[in-house]
Write a protein that holds these residues in place. Structure first.
Motif, PDB file in Angstrom:
ATOM      1  N   ILE A  24       0.833  -1.205   0.000  1.00 41.19           N
ATOM      2  CA  ILE A  24       0.000   0.000   0.000  1.00 41.19           C
ATOM      3  C   ILE A  24       0.867   1.254   0.000  1.00 41.19           C
ATOM      4  N   PHE A  25       1.920   1.279   0.812  1.00 37.62           N
ATOM      5  CA  PHE A  25       2.818   2.439   0.799  1.00 37.62           C
ATOM      6  C   PHE A  25       3.479   2.606  -0.569  1.00 37.62           C
ATOM      7  N   TRP A  26       3.860   1.489  -1.181  1.00 43.75           N
ATOM      8  CA  TRP A  26       4.503   1.512  -2.499  1.00 43.75           C
ATOM      9  C   TRP A  26       3.538   2.085  -3.539  1.00 43.75           C
ATOM     10  N   ASP A  27       2.287   1.609  -3.517  1.00 39.55           N
ATOM     11  CA  ASP A  27       1.288   2.081  -4.461  1.00 39.55           C
ATOM     12  C   ASP A  27       0.994   3.572  -4.269  1.00 39.55           C
ATOM     13  N   ALA A  28       0.802   3.983  -3.035  1.00 38.27           N
ATOM     14  CA  ALA A  28       0.535   5.399  -2.764  1.00 38.27           C
ATOM     15  C   ALA A  28       1.737   6.251  -3.175  1.00 38.27           C
ATOM     16  N   PHE A  30       3.746   5.663  -5.663  1.00 38.68           N
ATOM     17  CA  PHE A  30       3.659   5.827  -7.114  1.00 38.68           C
ATOM     18  C   PHE A  30       2.681   6.947  -7.466  1.00 38.68           C
ATOM     19  N   CYS A  31       1.501   6.887  -6.855  1.00 40.21           N
ATOM     20  CA  CYS A  31       0.453   7.860  -7.179  1.00 40.21           C
ATOM     21  C   CYS A  31       0.878   9.279  -6.840  1.00 40.21           C
ATOM     22  N   PHE A  32       1.402   9.485  -5.645  1.00 31.62           N
ATOM     23  CA  PHE A  32       1.770  10.829  -5.208  1.00 31.62           C
ATOM     24  C   PHE A  32       3.063  11.336  -5.845  1.00 31.62           C
ATOM     25  N   SER A  33       3.846  10.446  -6.429  1.00 30.55           N
ATOM     26  CA  SER A  33       5.104  10.853  -7.077  1.00 30.55           C
ATOM     27  C   SER A  33       4.947  11.117  -8.565  1.00 30.55           C
ATOM     28  N   ARG A  34       3.755  10.889  -9.115  1.00 32.47           N
ATOM     29  CA  ARG A  34       3.557  11.149 -10.536  1.00 32.47           C
ATOM     30  C   ARG A  34       3.803  12.630 -10.816  1.00 32.47           C
ATOM     31  N   PRO A  35       4.426  13.027 -11.872  1.00 34.03           N
ATOM     32  CA  PRO A  35       4.873  12.274 -13.038  1.00 34.03           C
ATOM     33  C   PRO A  35       6.278  11.666 -12.887  1.00 34.03           C
ATOM     34  N   ARG A  36       6.933  11.940 -11.781  1.00 30.29           N
ATOM     35  CA  ARG A  36       8.301  11.446 -11.613  1.00 30.29           C
ATOM     36  C   ARG A  36       8.361   9.927 -11.558  1.00 30.29           C
ATOM     37  N   SER A  37       7.238   9.274 -11.165  1.00 25.58           N
ATOM     38  CA  SER A  37       7.204   7.815 -11.079  1.00 25.58           C
ATOM     39  C   SER A  37       6.863   7.152 -12.414  1.00 25.58           C
ATOM     40  N   PHE A  38       6.402   7.943 -13.387  1.00 24.56           N
ATOM     41  CA  PHE A  38       6.095   7.392 -14.708  1.00 24.56           C
ATOM     42  C   PHE A  38       7.364   6.962 -15.422  1.00 24.56           C
ATOM     43  N   GLU A  39       7.182   6.111 -16.435  1.00 20.51           N
ATOM     44  CA  GLU A  39       8.300   5.720 -17.296  1.00 20.51           C
ATOM     45  C   GLU A  39       8.943   6.995 -17.848  1.00 20.51           C
ATOM     46  N   GLY A  40      10.256   7.067 -17.727  1.00 31.10           N
ATOM     47  CA  GLY A  40      10.993   8.263 -18.146  1.00 31.10           C
ATOM     48  C   GLY A  40      11.253   9.231 -17.008  1.00 31.10           C
ATOM     49  N   GLY A  41      10.535   9.069 -15.899  1.00 29.30           N
ATOM     50  CA  GLY A  41      10.742   9.921 -14.729  1.00 29.30           C
ATOM     51  C   GLY A  41      11.952   9.459 -13.928  1.00 29.30           C
ATOM     52  N   ASP A  42      12.548  10.378 -13.197  1.00 30.94           N
ATOM     53  CA  ASP A  42      13.766  10.048 -12.448  1.00 30.94           C
ATOM     54  C   ASP A  42      13.532   9.045 -11.322  1.00 30.94           C
ATOM     55  N   LEU A  43      12.283   8.864 -10.880  1.00 30.19           N
ATOM     56  CA  LEU A  43      11.980   7.905  -9.814  1.00 30.19           C
ATOM     57  C   LEU A  43      11.312   6.627 -10.335  1.00 30.19           C
ATOM     58  N   HIS A  44      11.189   6.507 -11.650  1.00 26.63           N
ATOM     59  CA  HIS A  44      10.497   5.360 -12.236  1.00 26.63           C
ATOM     60  C   HIS A  44      11.105   4.023 -11.812  1.00 26.63           C
ATOM     61  N   TRP A  45      12.392   3.979 -11.577  1.00 27.38           N
ATOM     62  CA  TRP A  45      13.062   2.723 -11.214  1.00 27.38           C
ATOM     63  C   TRP A  45      12.441   2.081  -9.973  1.00 27.38           C
ATOM     64  N   ILE A  46      11.863   2.889  -9.101  1.00 25.45           N
ATOM     65  CA  ILE A  46      11.237   2.357  -7.881  1.00 25.45           C
ATOM     66  C   ILE A  46       9.937   1.616  -8.228  1.00 25.45           C
ATOM     67  N   GLU A  69      -7.179  14.403 -13.399  1.00 27.28           N
ATOM     68  CA  GLU A  69      -8.162  13.561 -12.713  1.00 27.28           C
ATOM     69  C   GLU A  69      -7.650  13.225 -11.312  1.00 27.28           C
ATOM     70  N   GLY A  70      -8.488  13.422 -10.342  1.00 30.98           N
ATOM     71  CA  GLY A  70      -8.054  13.287  -8.962  1.00 30.98           C
ATOM     72  C   GLY A  70      -8.346  11.955  -8.301  1.00 30.98           C
ATOM     73  N   PHE A  71      -9.047  11.060  -8.993  1.00 28.82           N
ATOM     74  CA  PHE A  71      -9.455   9.814  -8.350  1.00 28.82           C
ATOM     75  C   PHE A  71      -8.258   9.002  -7.862  1.00 28.82           C
ATOM     76  N   THR A  72      -7.208   8.936  -8.658  1.00 31.14           N
ATOM     77  CA  THR A  72      -6.045   8.112  -8.290  1.00 31.14           C
ATOM     78  C   THR A  72      -5.442   8.573  -6.973  1.00 31.14           C
ATOM     79  N   ASN A  73      -5.212   9.865  -6.841  1.00 36.16           N
ATOM     80  CA  ASN A  73      -4.624  10.347  -5.596  1.00 36.16           C
ATOM     81  C   ASN A  73      -5.620  10.320  -4.445  1.00 36.16           C
ATOM     82  N   ALA A  74      -6.905  10.494  -4.740  1.00 40.78           N
ATOM     83  CA  ALA A  74      -7.917  10.402  -3.681  1.00 40.78           C
ATOM     84  C   ALA A  74      -7.935   8.991  -3.102  1.00 40.78           C
TER      85      ALA A  74
END
Length: 182
Positions: A24-28, A30-46, A69-74
């Protein structure tokens, strides 16, 4: 009469929480780190595995993020609230051995079930807008199965903890009746 051992959580419930808390922490994260967590982002490796999932479930994807869209972060925020309740349950059940542990766990898993059902309902009522582009096998394997676990297992936990709560209420009621007779 309830005994101290009857309020001990079953091992499978403890295992579920111990396994899912980091997920759950890992998933959250990802959501709160977007866009840095997306492919090509500096944190995507996580969150390398999300490279596939964000294309299966577009709620997690780039387009939903860019549209604001706010549903993902909500739902990620709700996940964190549930997770802190999960941690509180484990602490209360195993460290404090508190009689309120089953209530905290019960509330937490019902938040999980309710949020997950909302997630499914949102998908249904938007005409499968975030997953409808997939083959049925991908929907079943990558969306229904993993999300279904978040309904089935917490529901079973809720049932088990609910039985503990009912047992505790009966014991308290009997003790109250006996003390009134004195």
């Amino acid at each position: 009469m309830a005994t101290a051992s009857s309020s001990k959580p079953p091992t499978w419930i403890t295992a579920w929480f111990l396994i899912t808390i980091p997920v759950i922490f890992w998933d959250a994260g990802f959501c709160f780190s977007r866009p840095r967590s997306f492919e090509g982002g500096d944190l995507h490796w996580i969150w390398k595995g999300y490279e596939l999932y964000q294309n299966i479930d577009l709620v997690y994807g780039v387009e939903a993020y860019e549209k604001g869209e706010g549903f993902t972060n909500a739902q990620a925020l709700m996940n964190l609230i549930e997770n802190f309740l999960n941690i509180a349950y484990l602490y209360l059940a195993h460290i404090e051995e508190s009689p309120i542990a089953p209530l905290v766990g019960y509330v937490s898993v019902h938040l999980t079930v309710g949020k997950t059902l909302l997630y499914w309902a949102q998908e249904y009522f938007c005409g499968f807008c975030a997953i409808g582009h997939n083959k049925l096998s991908n929907i079943l394997f990558f969306w229904v199965l993993p999300n279904g676990l978040w309904i089935v297992v917490p529901s079973l936990i809720g049932y088990t903890l609910g039985k503990q709560l009912v047992q505790q209420l009966y014991v308290a009621h009997e003790v109250s009746k006996k003390s009134k007779k004195k």
